[in-house]
Write a protein that holds these residues in place. Sequence first.
Motif, PDB file in Angstrom:
ATOM      1  N   GLN A  25       0.829  -1.199   0.000  1.00  0.00           N
ATOM      2  CA  GLN A  25       0.000   0.000   0.000  1.00  0.00           C
ATOM      3  C   GLN A  25       0.867   1.253   0.000  1.00  0.00           C
ATOM      4  O   GLN A  25       1.948   1.276   0.606  1.00  0.00           O
ATOM      5  CB  GLN A  25      -0.914   0.020   1.227  1.00  0.00           C
ATOM      6  CG  GLN A  25      -1.958  -1.083   1.249  1.00  0.00           C
ATOM      7  CD  GLN A  25      -2.849  -0.987   2.477  1.00  0.00           C
ATOM      8  OE1 GLN A  25      -2.371  -0.700   3.577  1.00  0.00           O
ATOM      9  NE2 GLN A  25      -4.135  -1.213   2.295  1.00  0.00           N
ATOM     10  N   GLU A  27       1.332   5.329   1.014  1.00  0.00           N
ATOM     11  CA  GLU A  27       0.961   6.128   2.169  1.00  0.00           C
ATOM     12  C   GLU A  27      -0.438   6.731   1.951  1.00  0.00           C
ATOM     13  O   GLU A  27      -0.965   6.707   0.834  1.00  0.00           O
ATOM     14  CB  GLU A  27       1.984   7.251   2.374  1.00  0.00           C
ATOM     15  CG  GLU A  27       3.362   6.780   2.851  1.00  0.00           C
ATOM     16  CD  GLU A  27       4.219   6.212   1.732  1.00  0.00           C
ATOM     17  OE1 GLU A  27       5.316   5.718   2.012  1.00  0.00           O
ATOM     18  OE2 GLU A  27       3.778   6.248   0.550  1.00  0.00           O
ATOM     19  N   THR A  28      -1.027   7.253   2.965  1.00  0.00           N
ATOM     20  CA  THR A  28      -2.330   7.902   2.833  1.00  0.00           C
ATOM     21  C   THR A  28      -2.191   9.152   1.972  1.00  0.00           C
ATOM     22  O   THR A  28      -1.078   9.666   1.756  1.00  0.00           O
ATOM     23  CB  THR A  28      -2.890   8.304   4.206  1.00  0.00           C
ATOM     24  OG1 THR A  28      -2.029   9.312   4.773  1.00  0.00           O
ATOM     25  CG2 THR A  28      -2.964   7.100   5.142  1.00  0.00           C
ATOM     26  N   GLU A  29      -3.309   9.655   1.500  1.00  0.00           N
ATOM     27  CA  GLU A  29      -3.286  10.886   0.702  1.00  0.00           C
ATOM     28  C   GLU A  29      -2.631  12.021   1.485  1.00  0.00           C
ATOM     29  O   GLU A  29      -1.847  12.800   0.931  1.00  0.00           O
ATOM     30  CB  GLU A  29      -4.705  11.279   0.297  1.00  0.00           C
ATOM     31  CG  GLU A  29      -5.321  10.377  -0.752  1.00  0.00           C
ATOM     32  CD  GLU A  29      -6.706  10.864  -1.156  1.00  0.00           C
ATOM     33  OE1 GLU A  29      -7.129  11.944  -0.663  1.00  0.00           O
ATOM     34  OE2 GLU A  29      -7.357  10.180  -1.955  1.00  0.00           O
ATOM     35  N   GLU A  31      -0.411  11.797   3.898  1.00  0.00           N
ATOM     36  CA  GLU A  31       1.035  11.572   4.006  1.00  0.00           C
ATOM     37  C   GLU A  31       1.747  11.840   2.681  1.00  0.00           C
ATOM     38  O   GLU A  31       2.843  12.415   2.652  1.00  0.00           O
ATOM     39  CB  GLU A  31       1.285  10.134   4.465  1.00  0.00           C
ATOM     40  CG  GLU A  31       0.876   9.881   5.909  1.00  0.00           C
ATOM     41  CD  GLU A  31       0.863   8.400   6.265  1.00  0.00           C
ATOM     42  OE1 GLU A  31       1.014   8.083   7.465  1.00  0.00           O
ATOM     43  OE2 GLU A  31       0.703   7.557   5.343  1.00  0.00           O
ATOM     44  N   ARG A  40      -3.749  17.870  -1.274  1.00  0.00           N
ATOM     45  CA  ARG A  40      -4.417  16.577  -1.376  1.00  0.00           C
ATOM     46  C   ARG A  40      -5.227  16.424  -2.665  1.00  0.00           C
ATOM     47  O   ARG A  40      -5.251  15.321  -3.236  1.00  0.00           O
ATOM     48  CB  ARG A  40      -5.298  16.348  -0.148  1.00  0.00           C
ATOM     49  CG  ARG A  40      -4.480  16.060   1.123  1.00  0.00           C
ATOM     50  CD  ARG A  40      -5.368  15.777   2.305  1.00  0.00           C
ATOM     51  NE  ARG A  40      -6.111  14.539   2.141  1.00  0.00           N
ATOM     52  CZ  ARG A  40      -6.989  14.064   3.041  1.00  0.00           C
ATOM     53  NH1 ARG A  40      -7.224  14.751   4.151  1.00  0.00           N
ATOM     54  NH2 ARG A  40      -7.621  12.941   2.827  1.00  0.00           N
ATOM     55  N   GLN A  62      -9.688   3.764   1.599  1.00  0.00           N
ATOM     56  CA  GLN A  62      -8.525   2.939   1.889  1.00  0.00           C
ATOM     57  C   GLN A  62      -7.308   3.464   1.126  1.00  0.00           C
ATOM     58  O   GLN A  62      -7.433   4.198   0.145  1.00  0.00           O
ATOM     59  CB  GLN A  62      -8.791   1.480   1.486  1.00  0.00           C
ATOM     60  CG  GLN A  62      -9.950   0.841   2.212  1.00  0.00           C
ATOM     61  CD  GLN A  62     -10.151  -0.599   1.799  1.00  0.00           C
ATOM     62  OE1 GLN A  62      -9.200  -1.324   1.540  1.00  0.00           O
ATOM     63  NE2 GLN A  62     -11.406  -1.016   1.724  1.00  0.00           N
ATOM     64  N   ARG A  63      -6.147   3.062   1.600  1.00  0.00           N
ATOM     65  CA  ARG A  63      -4.931   3.454   0.898  1.00  0.00           C
ATOM     66  C   ARG A  63      -4.837   2.732  -0.445  1.00  0.00           C
ATOM     67  O   ARG A  63      -5.328   1.608  -0.601  1.00  0.00           O
ATOM     68  CB  ARG A  63      -3.704   3.145   1.748  1.00  0.00           C
ATOM     69  CG  ARG A  63      -3.614   4.005   3.012  1.00  0.00           C
ATOM     70  CD  ARG A  63      -2.256   3.865   3.676  1.00  0.00           C
ATOM     71  NE  ARG A  63      -2.039   2.529   4.224  1.00  0.00           N
ATOM     72  CZ  ARG A  63      -0.872   2.078   4.678  1.00  0.00           C
ATOM     73  NH1 ARG A  63       0.198   2.872   4.625  1.00  0.00           N
ATOM     74  NH2 ARG A  63      -0.758   0.881   5.176  1.00  0.00           N
TER      75      ARG A  63
END
Length: 238
Positions: A25, A27-29, A31, A40, A62-63
């Motif tokens: 995966q 990183e998150t948006e 991050e 973002r 979800q990532r």
Amino acid sequence: MSRTAAVEKELIKAILQGDYPAGSQLETERELAVMYQIGRPAIREVLQRLSHGGWLSLRKGQRAVVNDYWYEGNSTTIVDIIEYFDEVPDAFVLYFLEMRVALTPHYVKNALKLHQPKVIGLLSEIDELPDTAQAFASYDWKIQKGLARLSGNPLFSLVLNSFDSAYEKIAIKYFESAFRRRASLGYYKELMDAALRGDYGQAEELARAEMEKSHALWRDELSPHEKIGVRFSFADMQ
């Protein structure tokens, strides 16, 4: 280059280098936005483009998950891979030549069967072809796309079109060898003879034999490491 395009290339580079293996995966948006110092919404745009290109799978909330791009990618993935490298990897050329073994005989046969005079016209430039890798690369691509277009099956053209931005790199690399240029010139002339006779069955066999020979010539020059299996790691090439 826009900032979003630069981030997109950076993420593709990271995937090709193995920083994000298939199934992992991102990183998150939030991050990713911090990492690349963009907003973002821009990150979301990049992820959407990578999803359309076959690099990622997106699920709401979800990532992003990294795809196995060899099996879950598409024509955009091909272009992205080629554009990433200054020099096309030998193994990628081998994959391309293997694909041509499967496709070329069919569209050569159909093109001659349906449009004999136009096929003869396409092949008529062989006597004035300069003995350079660039000239052979340009001529061969013109022939391949022309024959695919005349085959009556638009899917052949769609497949080849996906290699438009990549083909010259691949073909110049292949035609750097004077031996390969001579072998291809002989093929073009034999194909012209078959076209003049309207013998589309013979043209199909000539195309199949030439594509198999091209594939074998390139395969035999690969290192033992590159010949193992049907896949290879771009990370090993860095």
